[in-house]
Write a protein that holds these residues in place. Structure first.
Motif, PDB file in Angstrom:
ATOM      1  N   VAL A  83      22.665  29.044 -12.465  1.00  0.00           N
ATOM      2  CA  VAL A  83      23.611  29.366 -11.403  1.00  0.00           C
ATOM      3  C   VAL A  83      22.803  30.013 -10.290  1.00  0.00           C
ATOM      4  CG1 VAL A  83      25.621  30.709 -10.729  1.00  0.00           C
ATOM      5  CG2 VAL A  83      25.518  29.677 -13.004  1.00  0.00           C
ATOM      6  N   GLN A  84      22.727  29.348  -9.138  1.00  0.00           N
ATOM      7  CA  GLN A  84      21.906  29.850  -8.039  1.00  0.00           C
ATOM      8  C   GLN A  84      22.467  29.399  -6.702  1.00  0.00           C
ATOM      9  OE1 GLN A  84      18.577  26.277  -8.587  1.00  0.00           O
ATOM     10  NE2 GLN A  84      17.932  28.375  -8.603  1.00  0.00           N
ATOM     11  N   GLU A  85      21.965  30.021  -5.640  1.00  0.00           N
ATOM     12  CA  GLU A  85      22.429  29.677  -4.297  1.00  0.00           C
ATOM     13  C   GLU A  85      21.744  28.407  -3.819  1.00  0.00           C
ATOM     14  OE1 GLU A  85      22.196  31.511   0.187  1.00  0.00           O
ATOM     15  OE2 GLU A  85      22.660  32.890  -1.461  1.00  0.00           O
ATOM     16  N   VAL A  86      22.545  27.428  -3.431  1.00  0.00           N
ATOM     17  CA  VAL A  86      22.040  26.169  -2.896  1.00  0.00           C
ATOM     18  C   VAL A  86      22.739  25.919  -1.563  1.00  0.00           C
ATOM     19  CG1 VAL A  86      21.711  23.707  -3.304  1.00  0.00           C
ATOM     20  CG2 VAL A  86      21.759  25.291  -5.252  1.00  0.00           C
ATOM     21  N   ASN A  87      21.968  25.951  -0.491  1.00  0.00           N
ATOM     22  CA  ASN A  87      22.517  25.750   0.851  1.00  0.00           C
ATOM     23  C   ASN A  87      23.672  26.717   1.145  1.00  0.00           C
ATOM     24  OD1 ASN A  87      20.731  23.581   1.386  1.00  0.00           O
ATOM     25  ND2 ASN A  87      22.117  22.147   0.361  1.00  0.00           N
ATOM     26  N   GLY A  88      23.484  27.976   0.738  1.00  0.00           N
ATOM     27  CA  GLY A  88      24.458  29.012   1.032  1.00  0.00           C
ATOM     28  C   GLY A  88      25.623  29.087   0.067  1.00  0.00           C
ATOM     29  N   VAL A  89      25.642  28.212  -0.948  1.00  0.00           N
ATOM     30  CA  VAL A  89      26.735  28.197  -1.917  1.00  0.00           C
ATOM     31  C   VAL A  89      26.173  28.503  -3.303  1.00  0.00           C
ATOM     32  CG1 VAL A  89      28.574  26.829  -2.972  1.00  0.00           C
ATOM     33  CG2 VAL A  89      27.998  26.498  -0.560  1.00  0.00           C
ATOM     34  N   VAL A  90      26.762  29.475  -3.994  1.00  0.00           N
ATOM     35  CA  VAL A  90      26.347  29.808  -5.354  1.00  0.00           C
ATOM     36  C   VAL A  90      27.076  28.882  -6.320  1.00  0.00           C
ATOM     37  CG1 VAL A  90      26.286  31.578  -7.135  1.00  0.00           C
ATOM     38  CG2 VAL A  90      25.892  32.204  -4.748  1.00  0.00           C
ATOM     39  N   LYS A  91      26.338  28.115  -7.093  1.00  0.00           N
ATOM     40  CA  LYS A  91      26.941  27.134  -7.988  1.00  0.00           C
ATOM     41  C   LYS A  91      25.949  26.757  -9.089  1.00  0.00           C
ATOM     42  CE  LYS A  91      25.369  23.103  -5.317  1.00  0.00           C
ATOM     43  NZ  LYS A  91      25.790  21.847  -4.681  1.00  0.00           N
ATOM     44  N   LEU A 350       9.791  24.664 -10.738  1.00  0.00           N
ATOM     45  CA  LEU A 350      10.949  24.913 -11.582  1.00  0.00           C
ATOM     46  C   LEU A 350      11.762  26.079 -11.039  1.00  0.00           C
ATOM     47  CD1 LEU A 350       9.196  24.472 -15.031  1.00  0.00           C
ATOM     48  CD2 LEU A 350      10.935  22.955 -14.060  1.00  0.00           C
ATOM     49  N   HIS A 351      13.075  25.960 -11.135  1.00  0.00           N
ATOM     50  CA  HIS A 351      14.061  26.949 -10.672  1.00  0.00           C
ATOM     51  C   HIS A 351      14.174  27.002  -9.151  1.00  0.00           C
ATOM     52  CE1 HIS A 351      14.569  29.500 -14.578  1.00  0.00           C
ATOM     53  NE2 HIS A 351      14.412  28.216 -14.850  1.00  0.00           N
ATOM     54  N   HIS A 352      13.406  26.181  -8.446  1.00  0.00           N
ATOM     55  CA  HIS A 352      13.608  26.097  -7.000  1.00  0.00           C
ATOM     56  C   HIS A 352      14.883  25.292  -6.760  1.00  0.00           C
ATOM     57  CE1 HIS A 352      13.083  25.039  -2.779  1.00  0.00           C
ATOM     58  NE2 HIS A 352      12.150  25.964  -2.706  1.00  0.00           N
TER      59      HIS A 352
END
Length: 382
Positions: A83-91, A350-352
């Motif tokens: 669960v991480q921020e992708v393009n300003g959205v945490v998902k 990894l994890h990027h």
């Protein structure tokens, strides 16, 4: 059906393998919440005529192919996403490659089913939840998913900096890792009278500096870093009386990790006494280091050479990262285990959140895993 026939089956399935990966990629679900991912995998396995075993309380599953003799050779995949921020959205986001791992292990199982193989030893395919939360492997052990398993293989895609695309390593030597949760207790005072208080932020500063002076015997690579620190509120003229912190702790061996934790204890006791501020800490979760098994790694090395050529079978990868796969061999020392390190052009890392890799490498990865599994279940010597 021979090993080569299994590899040919997987090669012909390239488009289906990549499509499956793309579908699993879109299903990204957090640790312990892998319901749709597990159902997808179970449906595909049952459609191939395989009996799927599920477990109460989580979404892990196993599939057995019965052999002629007692004992199992196992192949494990993890299913969860970060669960991480992708393009300003945490998902949820599959930036660690678990969707690729599940795809490869699924198709190894489908190849065995298509071949109608009854191996010498039984074969077990394990799809594990919650690798990222460090608990899935222990839960699978608790639920009996490793009963009878004598050798266990795993897989992890590797960054380009470790392995070039088209190469692979027969083992990944992950280090041990742990997270420390700590609390510093001081004495609140007005900032104009600092002598009346005991400043927990100053204690944290001394603690950070003192941790940097730790050294381990025998030169074991290690790291201990404060990664979170919280103290005080919004008021700037009050010396805070409570601080919480977290440490990321890593050592390349289990012995090094034990020594490192003892030295952390010595440092925190010394700083607490020096500053007059009690420091309490605990380790809510840790992961053991890999234990290299030459037999399992030898079988994997031979499988890599068969699929990619001997020149592309590289030495074991040494990684400072952690992996809960190693709980299996740590908790069951009699178990021979190794993880395939798959070179696949993975970048940036990894994890990027924007991690990507050459999905065609999933085909060769599935071929290597199926070959190693077939050879191990056949009792082939290396």
């Amino acid at each position: 059906m021979s090993v080569q026939a299994i590899c040919d089956y997987l090669k012909k399935s390239q488009d289906d393998i990549i499509r499956t990966y793309e579908e699993l990629h879109l299903l990204a679900e957090p640790s312990w919440q892998e319901e749709k991912t597990s159902q997808y995998l179970a449906d595909r396995l049952r459609a191939a005529g395989l009996a799927v075993r599920t477990y109460p309380g989580h979404f892990g599953l196993t599939v057995d192919i019965e052999g002629e003799e007692s004992g199992f050779v196992g192949l494990r995949a993890d299913m969860d996403a970060l669960v991480q921020e992708v393009n300003g959205v945490v998902k949820p986001n599959h930036s660690c490659g678990h969707d690729g791992h599940s795809t490869m292990v699924l198709y190894a199982a489908l190849a065995f089913a298509a071949a109608g193989i009854r191996p010498k030893k039984s074969v077990r395919f394990l799809f594990q939840p919650a690798e990222e939360k460090v608990g899935g492997a222990l839960q699978m052990i608790k639920d009996g998913a490793l009963e009878g398993v004598e050798m266990l293989f795993g897989v992890h895609v590797r960054p380009l900096m470790e392995l070039a695309n088209g190469t692979a390593a027969p083992a990944i030597i992950h280090g041990a890792s742990a997270t420390v949760h700590g609390t510093i207790s001081g004495l609140q005072a007005h900032a104009s009278r600092p002598e009346r208080g005991k400043n927990v932020i100053e204690t944290a500063a001394v603690l950070i500096h003192s941790l940097q002076n730790i050294r381990l015997q025998a030169g074991c690579p290690f790291s201990v870093k404060m990664t979170q620190l919280s103290a005080g509120g919004e008021t700037s003229n009050v010396i805070p009386d409570k601080a919480t912190f977290k440490l990321d702790v890593r050592a390349q061996s289990n012995e090094g990790m034990r020594e490192l934790q003892e030295k952390i204890r010595h440092v925190t006791d010394h700083v607490a006494q020096l500053m007059g501020t009690p420091i309490e800490w605990s380790i809510p979760g840790e992961v053991p280091a890999a234990i290299l098994n030459e037999q399992a790694a030898g079988i994997m090395r031979e499988a890599i050479a068969h699929v990619l050529g001997a020149e592309n079978a590289k030495p074991p990868c040494v990684s400072p990262g952690g992996e809960d796969f190693h709980f299996y061999t740590y908790e069951k020392p009699e178990l021979a285990g190794t993880m395939l390190g798959l070179g696949c052009g993975l970048s940036p890392g990894l994890h990027h959140p924007e991690m990507s890799f050459d999905t065609k490498a999933l085909v060769s990865g599935a071929q290597i895993l199926a070959t190693a599994l077939y050879n191990a279940a056949s009792g082939k010597e290396v």
